[in-house]
Design an enzyme around this catalytic site. Structure first.
Site, PDB file in Angstrom:
ATOM      1  N   GLY A 102       3.908  -3.091  -7.436  1.00  0.00           N
ATOM      2  CA  GLY A 102       2.696  -3.881  -7.245  1.00  0.00           C
ATOM      3  C   GLY A 102       1.799  -3.954  -8.461  1.00  0.00           C
ATOM      4  N   GLU A 139      10.803   6.436   0.197  1.00  0.00           N
ATOM      5  CA  GLU A 139      11.273   5.912  -1.097  1.00  0.00           C
ATOM      6  C   GLU A 139      12.039   6.988  -1.864  1.00  0.00           C
ATOM      7  OE1 GLU A 139       7.904   4.328  -3.232  1.00  0.00           O
ATOM      8  OE2 GLU A 139       7.335   3.054  -1.547  1.00  0.00           O
ATOM      9  N   SER A 173       0.834  -1.203   0.000  1.00  0.00           N
ATOM     10  CA  SER A 173       0.000   0.000   0.000  1.00  0.00           C
ATOM     11  C   SER A 173       0.870   1.255   0.000  1.00  0.00           C
ATOM     12  CB  SER A 173      -0.950  -0.014   1.195  1.00  0.00           C
ATOM     13  OG  SER A 173      -1.808   1.095   1.156  1.00  0.00           O
ATOM     14  N   ARG A 174       1.234   1.758   1.157  1.00  0.00           N
ATOM     15  CA  ARG A 174       2.135   2.895   1.300  1.00  0.00           C
ATOM     16  C   ARG A 174       3.032   2.649   2.503  1.00  0.00           C
ATOM     17  NH1 ARG A 174       0.796   3.764  -3.135  1.00  0.00           N
ATOM     18  NH2 ARG A 174       0.056   5.721  -4.091  1.00  0.00           N
ATOM     19  N   HIS A 209       8.361  -0.942  -5.332  1.00  0.00           N
ATOM     20  CA  HIS A 209       7.053  -0.326  -5.617  1.00  0.00           C
ATOM     21  C   HIS A 209       6.546  -0.736  -7.008  1.00  0.00           C
ATOM     22  CE1 HIS A 209       4.448   3.351  -4.331  1.00  0.00           C
ATOM     23  NE2 HIS A 209       3.726   2.467  -4.993  1.00  0.00           N
TER      24      HIS A 209
END
Length: 315
Positions: A283, A263, A233-234, A281
């Site tokens: 996904g 990030e 997600s984050r 990152h």
């Protein structure tokens, strides 16, 4: 006389673009640079199409000028966009929601499997060239069947993950249960209660002031010993320092992360840990999902601009 095309500033090369560009839009490409160059490029735009790498705030909206009517983001999250500033400026925000749920769910399960079965660790061992033979206790991991998965956030992505996890024979529990959720999911009203029953925990809520660091040290301590955490997600939803502490203490059996607190910086403690599986990152990084995202967000930009024209008051 036909209306002139409206200017769309795009900040990245997007799969499928410009084949799915709605009629009436004239695209320009920002090729990168510093913040000042982005603000200069945005001037005079009717629409912006940004990625999560670009911050959209009041300053950028003002630089774009009064013609700006819509900001589209090549993501489902909007934590990089000042929604209040957009609302005050009369600028609509649209996303790629609904176009990437399957891809992210598949990546989530891939991370979960890789961590539980020590796939990355075993791969590195084989590639090292070290001598080996089959042994009954080599690279012992954890199987998914019969274990409990906690899903934090049962939206589009969380629901896809839940359905796939049940196909693996997992017992699925979830926070934020909602109508239309997959069958067979046990609902929980409180996060700490969900944590206590989760052999695996996966996170699928947006980053907001309410969710930032919602998975803190106290919550991680509620997980059963040896639990594995997955986050696509984050990064800032999890207290990264507390996560590292719980990994180093052995309370957590592992962490599989596609997102990070700052990030692209990833602490050495995560990079060096044999208990982690880390991806940059990615996904939604399938050809199919990325093309669908392009189509979805461009279509919504076109619709938003059409509505803005229809609502424009007569002079």
């Amino acid at each position: 006389m036909p209306a002139p095309d409206r200017r769309l500033l795009v900040t990245a090369d997007l799969p499928g673009f410009p084949a799915v560009l709605p009629a009436g839009l004239s695209p320009d490409r920002w090729t990168g640079g510093d913040r000042a160059s982005l603000m200069l490029a945005a001037a005079g735009s009717d629409a912006l199409l940004v990625t999560a790498n670009e911050e959209v705030d009041g300053a950028l909206l003002r630089a774009a000028g009064s013609a700006l009517r819509v900001v589209g983001t090549y993501s489902t999250g909007t934590d990089h966009i000042d929604l209040s500033a957009c609302e005050r400026a009369g600028v609509r925000v649209v996303t790629a929601e609904g176009a990437l749920a399957s891809a992210v769910a598949e990546h989530t399960l891939g991370l979960l499997l890789s961590c539980a079965r020590r796939i990355v660790e075993a791969d590195r061992f084989v590639r090292s060239g070290a001598p080996w033979r089959w042994e009954a206790d080599a690279f012992l991991g954890t199987q998914l069947s019969g274990r409990r998965l906690g899903v934090v956030g049962l939206g589009a992505i969380g629901s896809e993950v839940a359905s796939r996890a049940r196909a693996f024979g997992m017992e699925v529990h979830a926070l934020h249960h909602r109508p239309g959720a997959p069958p067979g999911v046990t609902p929980h009203e409180a996060l700490d209660g969900l944590m206590r029953v989760s052999d695996f925990l996966t996170i699928h809520v947006p980053l907001t002031p309410r969710t930032e660091r919602m998975i803190d040290k106290s919550m991680l301590a509620e997980l059963p010993a040896g639990a594995i955490l997955v986050n696509t997600s984050r990064g800032r939803i999890v207290d990264q320092s507390a996560l590292i502490e719980m990994l180093e203490s052995g309370h957590l059996g592992g962490a599989a992360l596609d997102v990070f607190e700052d990030e692209p910086l990833v602490p050495a403690a995560l990079r060096d840990s044999p208990r982690t599986v880390l991806t940059p990152h990615i996904g939604s990084a399938t050809t199919e999902a990325r093309k669908s995202m392009t189509t979805a967000v461009l279509g919504r930009i076109g619709q938003a601009l059409s509505l803005a024209v229809q609502r424009k008051p007569n002079p």
